[in-house]
Design an enzyme around this catalytic site. Structure first.
Site, PDB file in Angstrom:
ATOM      1  CB  CYS A  72      -0.873  -0.028   1.251  1.00 42.30           C
ATOM      2  SG  CYS A  72      -1.864   1.460   1.481  1.00 42.30           S
ATOM      3  CB  CYS A 186      -3.430   3.963  -5.267  1.00 46.20           C
ATOM      4  SG  CYS A 186      -4.644   3.052  -4.279  1.00 46.20           S
TER       5      CYS A 186
HETATM    6  N1  DGL Z   1      -4.113   0.695  -1.792  1.00 44.07           N
HETATM    7  C1  DGL Z   1      -3.694   1.840  -1.071  1.00 44.07           C
HETATM    8  C2  DGL Z   1      -2.485   2.508  -1.702  1.00 44.07           C
HETATM    9  O1  DGL Z   1      -1.713   1.876  -2.396  1.00 44.07           O
HETATM   10  C3  DGL Z   1      -4.684   2.868  -0.639  1.00 44.07           C
HETATM   11  C4  DGL Z   1      -6.125   2.667  -0.773  1.00 44.07           C
HETATM   12  C5  DGL Z   1      -6.892   3.405   0.299  1.00 44.07           C
HETATM   13  O2  DGL Z   1      -7.117   4.622   0.162  1.00 44.07           O
HETATM   14  O3  DGL Z   1      -7.210   2.764   1.277  1.00 44.07           O
HETATM   15  O4  DGL Z   1      -2.265   3.676  -1.506  1.00 44.07           O
END
Ligand code: DGL
Length: 270
Positions: A72, A186
């Site tokens: 993430c 993301c």
């Molecule tokens: N998947 C996450 C990232 O790579 C964020 C998603 C969210 O906002 O929870 O930033």
């Protein structure tokens, strides 16, 4: 045989897990989705930090992971330093928007970056941006709501938000000054890649960080002498799925994106 821990705010990290499983087919993985406390990208840093530290502790204490992959971008920006401080002997790999590879690929010298508000506002991202070549123009776009729409598999909403955010970037394509390279900053957005590619056109190259993260994980485990030796199919396809949200959501996403895995389990982490 100790597994590798992987976590994200939701299903987005499955895009990283996919690359990890391809690079490390002999390893075992435990995946945690923190959907019960998501989205991270629109929450304050203290929340993301506390959740990431709690999940790191859970993976170490309850699953004895031999490495941790923070799948993430938002959590990496907020918490990778704290995670490394809490687990100094554990190999920990984070994910950040692939600005440098994108700059290297761009011919027009204009690169788009789609990411969460939290990632773009973070000191870590701002430092990464400052380290890039001044020859390249980066156009940043925070995509509020997009991770949540992908999480809930709401296809019309994913399409509507992708349309809005790509339109906001300005000219795209191969004309001088137009954006020809798009960073998916993301991990959720990889699962909207088809929609984005349709909207941006075939000339725009989309870049995510799944493969470099997998490669970095291989390297760190090799350095630590902790790679599961090949040939062995002991870990092949072994995966545990845990979520603080709805088990069915994670299970459906894993079935869709990773193709046929076992059930997902609900867990309280705090
Ligand atoms: N998947 C996450 C990232 O790579 C964020 C998603 C969210 O906002 O929870 O930033």
């Amino acid at each position: 045989m100790q597994p590798i821990g992987v976590f994200d705010s939701g299903v987005g990290g499955l895009s990283v897990l996919k690359a990890l499983r391809q690079a490390l087919p002999q390893e075992r993985f435990v995946y945690v989705s923190d959907a019960g406390h998501a989205p991270y990208g629109e929450r304050d840093v203290a929340h993301v930090l506390a959740r990431s530290v709690a999940i790191g502790r859970y993976l170490v204490q309850s699953h004895q992971v031999k490495a941790l992959v923070v799948a993430c971008n938002t959590a990496t920006a907020a918490a990778i330093a704290a995670l490394r401080a809490a687990h100094p002997a554990l190999p920990i790999v984070g994910v950040e928007p692939a600005l440098k590879p994108a700059a290297g690929r761009s011919r027009t010298g204009a690169v788009g970056v789609l990411a969460t508000r939290g990632t773009l506002a973070s000191d870590k991202f701002q430092a990464l941006l400052r380290a890039q070549s001044l020859q390249v123009r980066f156009v940043l776009q925070a995509c509020d709501g997009l991770a949540a729409a992908i999480e809930s598999a709401d296809a019309p909403q994913v399409h509507a938000l992708c349309t809005r955010y790509t339109a906001a970037l300005g000219p795209v394509g191969t004309a001088p000054g137009a954006i020809d390279t798009m960073v998916l900053g993301c991990t959720h957005y990889t699962f909207a890649a088809e929609v984005l590619q349709d909207l941006l056109g075939p000339e725009v190259e989309l870049i995510d960080a799944g493969d470099p993260v997998a490669q970095r994980t291989v390297n760190l485990l090799a350095q630590a002498g902790d790679l599961q030796p090949e040939p062995s199919d002991a870990g092949a396809a072994w995966l545990e799925l845990w979520t603080t949200g709805e088990a069915q959501t994670l299970q459906d996403a894993a079935q869709r994106w990773l193709v046929a895995t076992g059930p997902a389990h609900k867990v309280e982490i705090g």
